[in-house]
Design a protein around this motif. Structure first.
Motif, mmCIF file in Angstrom:
data_model
loop_
_atom_site.group_PDB
_atom_site.id
_atom_site.type_symbol
_atom_site.label_atom_id
_atom_site.label_comp_id
_atom_site.label_asym_id
_atom_site.label_seq_id
_atom_site.Cartn_x
_atom_site.Cartn_y
_atom_site.Cartn_z
ATOM 1 N N UNK A 1 0.796 -1.241 0.000
ATOM 2 C CA UNK A 1 0.000 0.000 0.000
ATOM 3 C C UNK A 1 0.825 1.286 0.000
ATOM 4 N N UNK A 2 1.926 1.348 0.749
ATOM 5 C CA UNK A 2 2.702 2.590 0.824
ATOM 6 C C UNK A 2 3.284 2.965 -0.538
ATOM 7 N N UNK A 3 3.867 1.996 -1.234
ATOM 8 C CA UNK A 3 4.436 2.267 -2.550
ATOM 9 C C UNK A 3 3.350 2.695 -3.529
ATOM 10 N N UNK A 4 2.176 2.078 -3.430
ATOM 11 C CA UNK A 4 1.088 2.429 -4.339
ATOM 12 C C UNK A 4 0.597 3.853 -4.097
ATOM 13 N N UNK A 5 0.483 4.230 -2.827
ATOM 14 C CA UNK A 5 -0.019 5.570 -2.489
ATOM 15 C C UNK A 5 0.987 6.647 -2.890
ATOM 16 N N UNK A 6 2.269 6.393 -2.708
ATOM 17 C CA UNK A 6 3.284 7.418 -2.973
ATOM 18 C C UNK A 6 3.751 7.446 -4.431
ATOM 19 N N UNK A 7 3.372 6.452 -5.233
ATOM 20 C CA UNK A 7 3.801 6.401 -6.639
ATOM 21 C C UNK A 7 2.974 7.377 -7.477
ATOM 22 N N UNK A 8 3.536 7.726 -8.617
ATOM 23 C CA UNK A 8 2.852 8.605 -9.564
ATOM 24 C C UNK A 8 2.225 7.739 -10.655
ATOM 25 N N UNK A 9 0.882 7.721 -10.750
ATOM 26 C CA UNK A 9 0.240 6.910 -11.788
ATOM 27 C C UNK A 9 0.322 7.594 -13.151
ATOM 28 N N UNK A 10 0.352 6.792 -14.187
ATOM 29 C CA UNK A 10 0.396 7.340 -15.530
ATOM 30 C C UNK A 10 0.360 6.245 -16.575
ATOM 31 N N UNK A 11 0.793 6.594 -17.763
ATOM 32 C CA UNK A 11 0.787 5.653 -18.879
ATOM 33 C C UNK A 11 2.157 5.666 -19.560
ATOM 34 N N UNK B 266 -1.927 -3.906 -5.084
ATOM 35 C CA UNK B 266 -1.120 -3.365 -3.978
ATOM 36 C C UNK B 266 -1.462 -4.054 -2.669
ATOM 37 N N UNK B 267 -2.753 -4.254 -2.424
ATOM 38 C CA UNK B 267 -3.161 -4.921 -1.178
ATOM 39 C C UNK B 267 -2.742 -6.389 -1.197
ATOM 40 N N UNK B 268 -2.840 -7.044 -2.363
ATOM 41 C CA UNK B 268 -2.407 -8.442 -2.459
ATOM 42 C C UNK B 268 -0.910 -8.565 -2.200
ATOM 43 N N UNK B 269 -0.124 -7.620 -2.707
ATOM 44 C CA UNK B 269 1.323 -7.632 -2.448
ATOM 45 C C UNK B 269 1.599 -7.454 -0.959
ATOM 46 N N UNK B 270 0.932 -6.478 -0.342
ATOM 47 C CA UNK B 270 1.106 -6.253 1.096
ATOM 48 C C UNK B 270 0.692 -7.458 1.919
ATOM 49 N N UNK B 271 -0.425 -8.089 1.544
ATOM 50 C CA UNK B 271 -0.899 -9.266 2.277
ATOM 51 C C UNK B 271 0.035 -10.456 2.111
#
Length: 194
Positions: A45-55, A133-138
């Motif tokens: 979750x932390x990496x997902x929240x702090x990452x910059x989404x894009x294409x 992200x949650x599956x990775x954290x879990x």
């Protein structure tokens, strides 16, 4: 000349020494479990929240082959990694990188658009959304729960066979470990299909 009769002292440690070693191993397993739990929170979750989404718009994709020689046989094992290179553009327009590279699961044609996350200055990864992200954290959490449960058992009992064991005392550690194994398998499956 004097002769000594009797049994030589055994070269084994006493039960108290083995219990202390078991408690030390248990403490080490607790530390490993806590590190894995922290990695799960960070990489999920932390990496997902702090990452910059894009294409990422693909210019080209390549396959990187690496050969490893096995010590048990003379055969060489080949591993391949797919990389896609192109232009990353953030969803909000704040970042544009013309030299982005992304480890991909397939080779894509020029112009193909991949949903991606910018996780560092030059690091990118595919965007699997919150579910990924949650599956990775879990997966990291349940992977850390196993050594944590075994470590607490070792720290409290010293893994000693001379200590009075009871099913009531052992059952919570066994249940926690089984839940961790099932949770790890489910998390890995969800992460695979996310």
């Amino acid at each position: 000349m004097t002769q000594v009769h009797g049994n030589a002292a055994p070269n084994t440690a006493g039960p108290g020494d083995r219990t202390g070693l078991g408690r030390l191993i248990g403490a080490g397993l607790i530390l490993v479990g806590l590190v894995l739990l922290a990695l799960g929170a960070y990489l999920g979750p932390y990496t997902y929240v702090t990452a910059t989404p894009g294409k990422l718009t693909v210019d080209t994709c390549t396959v990187d082959y690496k050969y490893r020689s096995s010590t048990s046989s003379s055969s060489r094992k080949k591993t391949k990694t797919r990389w896609c290179y192109g232009t990353f553009t953030a969803t909000d327009g704040s970042v544009k990188d013309l030299n982005a590279e992304l480890k991909s699961d397939a080779l894509h044609e020029r112009g193909y658009v991949i949903e991606a996350l910018k996780t560092g200055d030059t690091s990118y990864k595919p965007d699997h959304g919150w579910v990924g992200a949650i599956a990775t954290g879990c997966a990291w959490f349940f992977g850390g729960l196993m050594p944590l449960a075994i470590g607490v058992l070792g720290a409290t009992t010293g893994f000693s066979s001379t200590a009075p064991w009871s099913r009531r005392r052992f059952r919570p550690y066994l249940i926690t470990t089984l839940v961790a194994v099932v949770g790890l398998i489910i998390s890995l499956l969800v992460g695979l299909f996310a």
